[in-house]
Write an enzyme that holds these catalytic residues in place. Structure first.
Site, mmCIF file in Angstrom:
data_model
loop_
_atom_site.group_PDB
_atom_site.id
_atom_site.type_symbol
_atom_site.label_atom_id
_atom_site.label_comp_id
_atom_site.label_asym_id
_atom_site.label_seq_id
_atom_site.Cartn_x
_atom_site.Cartn_y
_atom_site.Cartn_z
ATOM 1 N N HIS A 127 73.560 49.278 4.321
ATOM 2 C CA HIS A 127 73.084 47.957 3.903
ATOM 3 C C HIS A 127 74.321 47.124 3.537
ATOM 4 O O HIS A 127 74.483 46.696 2.403
ATOM 5 C CB HIS A 127 72.076 48.084 2.759
ATOM 6 C CG HIS A 127 71.169 46.892 2.589
ATOM 7 N ND1 HIS A 127 69.787 46.983 2.573
ATOM 8 C CD2 HIS A 127 71.441 45.577 2.413
ATOM 9 C CE1 HIS A 127 69.257 45.791 2.390
ATOM 10 N NE2 HIS A 127 70.247 44.911 2.283
ATOM 11 N N GLU A 172 69.172 45.262 9.020
ATOM 12 C CA GLU A 172 69.380 43.899 9.532
ATOM 13 C C GLU A 172 70.726 43.716 10.220
ATOM 14 O O GLU A 172 71.608 43.007 9.715
ATOM 15 C CB GLU A 172 69.241 42.879 8.402
ATOM 16 C CG GLU A 172 67.896 42.925 7.707
ATOM 17 C CD GLU A 172 67.727 41.788 6.689
ATOM 18 O OE1 GLU A 172 68.706 41.106 6.378
ATOM 19 O OE2 GLU A 172 66.587 41.600 6.239
ATOM 20 N N TYR A 296 60.675 37.391 6.193
ATOM 21 C CA TYR A 296 60.673 36.433 5.077
ATOM 22 C C TYR A 296 60.058 35.081 5.412
ATOM 23 O O TYR A 296 59.469 34.445 4.544
ATOM 24 C CB TYR A 296 62.103 36.210 4.565
ATOM 25 C CG TYR A 296 62.655 37.406 3.822
ATOM 26 C CD1 TYR A 296 62.393 37.576 2.468
ATOM 27 C CD2 TYR A 296 63.404 38.386 4.473
ATOM 28 C CE1 TYR A 296 62.865 38.676 1.770
ATOM 29 C CE2 TYR A 296 63.881 39.499 3.788
ATOM 30 C CZ TYR A 296 63.604 39.635 2.432
ATOM 31 O OH TYR A 296 64.071 40.735 1.760
ATOM 32 N N GLU A 369 60.895 44.986 4.218
ATOM 33 C CA GLU A 369 61.244 44.023 3.162
ATOM 34 C C GLU A 369 60.355 42.809 3.345
ATOM 35 O O GLU A 369 60.162 42.331 4.464
ATOM 36 C CB GLU A 369 62.700 43.512 3.273
ATOM 37 C CG GLU A 369 63.746 44.481 2.865
ATOM 38 C CD GLU A 369 65.167 43.901 2.967
ATOM 39 O OE1 GLU A 369 65.340 42.661 2.961
ATOM 40 O OE2 GLU A 369 66.095 44.709 3.067
HETATM 41 C C1 PNW Z 1 67.812 40.317 3.276
HETATM 42 N N1 PNW Z 1 69.476 34.781 6.205
HETATM 43 O O1 PNW Z 1 68.899 39.495 3.457
HETATM 44 C C2 PNW Z 1 68.490 41.587 2.816
HETATM 45 O O2 PNW Z 1 68.140 42.744 3.507
HETATM 46 C C3 PNW Z 1 68.486 41.788 1.339
HETATM 47 O O3 PNW Z 1 69.592 42.550 0.963
HETATM 48 C C4 PNW Z 1 68.437 40.444 0.645
HETATM 49 O O4 PNW Z 1 68.589 40.560 -0.735
HETATM 50 C C5 PNW Z 1 67.118 39.795 1.008
HETATM 51 O O5 PNW Z 1 66.942 39.701 2.406
HETATM 52 C C6 PNW Z 1 66.964 38.408 0.408
HETATM 53 O O6 PNW Z 1 67.964 37.553 0.860
HETATM 54 C C7 PNW Z 1 68.945 38.321 4.140
HETATM 55 O O7 PNW Z 1 70.309 33.948 5.776
HETATM 56 C C8 PNW Z 1 69.952 37.450 3.788
HETATM 57 O O8 PNW Z 1 68.798 34.589 7.237
HETATM 58 C C9 PNW Z 1 70.131 36.282 4.474
HETATM 59 C C10 PNW Z 1 69.288 35.987 5.512
HETATM 60 C C11 PNW Z 1 68.280 36.854 5.886
HETATM 61 C C12 PNW Z 1 68.105 38.024 5.186
#
Ligand code: PNW
Length: 467
Positions: A127, A172, A296, A369
């Site tokens: 990670h 990711e 998300y 997630e």
């Molecule tokens: C994910 N974007 O991160 C990660 O897997 C986590 O560690 C993180 O805390 C969580 O989502 C919330 O941010 C991302 O900019 C960070 O597209 C940035 C992006 C997407 C996912």
């Protein structure tokens, strides 16, 4: 009442996994203990201007010392599974060679504690905390790093296979490659678009090599998928949507699940992709037991210049992560947003899950997630985070809808179990179901956590995994 509502609305099939997720660098702290080496995030957080307010994760939320208390909280929640990551520099301080037994011992203590409480540990190998010495050798744009990763995976697997039932490889890869090496928003903070593509390929290769290296185990790959809508049906907007879908979703899904890169994506990239060697895609296409999907938000994109270069503003100075498609702009889709500025759209989760089920060979999935940052406050000893509860409720509803549509979805992991170090945002964004006071390290279940515990309780028919 809430009970009637949850009874009628959020019943899941027997054995459905209700989890929560974290990652090593975001929670552990103890960066100089028990022989841990330095990672690119230790270096990055020490570089002025990279993290909002100059925060670092030297202590983070002190999980390394408080893991027993944290597992007790998970048990109170009734979680059936917990997804965490292993810090590579704890296991191999310089990224290759000599193994640090004390690092492995920590994850054995953690997983023993989880299993004692009937919580199934889901282990993520990577990670984002690459050992600094491997970055000094070129980082992910250097092909050798993929082979180092396979060696690390074999080491962790061998040590942990009696403790852990489900392993996953790279969390990711899109973020690791494009935020790390193109936009520079994440460690190591390089802005080298062509190297970011190389890095993306080597992260895919690392995934495939690691799956091979782990032999006969239950293993998954993890991707972050977005639903993507063109702002209008103009040719320019449709092209923008194709490009962003290609880079964000298909570049990884097609490689992992179909063993090829999408032709249109390759055609849009700068350079000639000469780093893709014969046989690589066959390795990347290694058979998987489960696909981990992080979800998300939905992106609304436009081909007209002049808009935002990514879905939400970065907290620090950053370039575009969209290599070869830097002209695409991100529009406002008109939905409510979280504290990250990410639009809330649970329909997008149904869409991405049904899309994978429809367009790819059959594979069980979990949402590995899903969650939201909001500006929480403690009032009278409680955190009334109704917005987060509504977010999780809506997305669990989406999971249920996907299952009813025939998607083989086996679980859901909330991001995150606890407030933690949110990368470039430092401690400025809270994603936890559990509130953490970053000064005293006190933990407090938010209303969303109490609600989630009730949903789990009403569904609980799952036997603890006994592997
Ligand atoms: C994910 N974007 O991160 C990660 O897997 C986590 O560690 C993180 O805390 C969580 O989502 C919330 O941010 C991302 O900019 C960070 O597209 C940035 C992006 C997407 C996912």
């Amino acid at each position: 009442t809430q009970e009637e509502q949850t009874r009628s609305g959020l019943r899941f099939p027997t054995g459905f996994t209700f989890g929560a997720a974290t990652s090593a660098y975001q929670i552990e702290g103890a960066v100089a203990e028990d022989g841990r080496g330095t990672s690119i995030w230790d270096t990055f957080t020490r570089t002025p201007g990279k993290i909002l307010n100059g925060h670092n994760a030297d202590t983070a939320i002190d999980h390394y010392h408080r893991f027993r208390d944290d597992v007790a909280i998970m048990a109170d929640l009734g979680l059936t599974a917990y997804r965490f990551s292993v810090s590579w520099p704890r296991i191999q301080p310089t990224g290759s060679g000599k193994v640090n037994q004390k690092g492995l011992d920590f994850y054995k203590r953690l997983t023993d504690e989880l299993r004692t409480h009937g919580i199934d540990p889901w282990l993520t190998l990577y990670h984002w905390d690459l050992p600094q010495e491997l970055e000094d050798k070129g980082g992910w744009p250097n092909r050798d790093i993929a082979y180092c990763f396979a060696d690390y995976a074999a080491t962790v697997h061998e040590a942990m296979k009696d403790h852990v039932h489900t392993f996953s490889t790279v969390n990711e890869p899109w973020c690791a490659a494009f935020l790390g090496y193109a936009s520079g928003e994440h460690a190591p903070g390089r802005r080298e678009p062509e190297n970011a593509i190389r890095g993306a390929h080597h992260l895919n290769l690392a995934h495939g090599l690691a799956v091979q290296a782990m032999g006969a185990r239950r293993v998954g790959g993890c991707v972050n998928l977005y639903a993507i809508t063109p702002e209008t049906d103009s040719a320019a907007d449709l092209d923008a949507a194709r490009r962003i879908d290609g880079l964000q979703n298909r570049f990884f899904l097609d490689a992992m699940l179909l063993g090829r890169y999408p032709e249109d994506v390759l055609a849009d990239l700068p350079g000639d992709a000469d780093f893709i060697q014969d046989g690589d895609l066959k390795i990347i296409n290694a058979p998987l037991d489960v696909l981990l999907v992080n979800y998300y938000s939905r992106f609304t994109v436009s081909g007209a210049p002049g808009g935002r270069q990514s879905a939400a503003a970065a907290p620090t100075d950053a370039g575009s992560p969209w290599v070869g498609s830097e002209h695409v702009s991100f529009a406002n889709g008109g939905r409510p947003v979280t504290a990250m500025g990410w639009e809330i759209d649970e329909g997008g989760l149904v869409e991405v899950l049904t899309r994978v089920a429809r367009d790819y060979p059959p594979i069980p999935m979990v949402v590995s997630e899903n969650g939201a940052a909001f500006d929480d406050v403690i009032e009278d000893g409680r955190v009334h985070d109704g917005q987060r509860q509504a977010y999780v409720e809506a997305h669990l509803g989406a999971c249920k809808a996907a299952i009813e549509a025939g998607v083989p979805l086996e679980g859901y992991f909330a991001w995150s179990l606890m407030d933690n170090f949110e990368w470039a945002w430092g401690y400025g964004k809270r994603f936890g179901l559990v509130h953490v006071d970053f000064d005293t390290q006190e933990r407090l279940m938010k209303d969303s956590a109490l609600w989630y515990a009730e949903i789990i309780r009403q569904n609980r028919t799952h036997e603890p995994t006994d592997s």
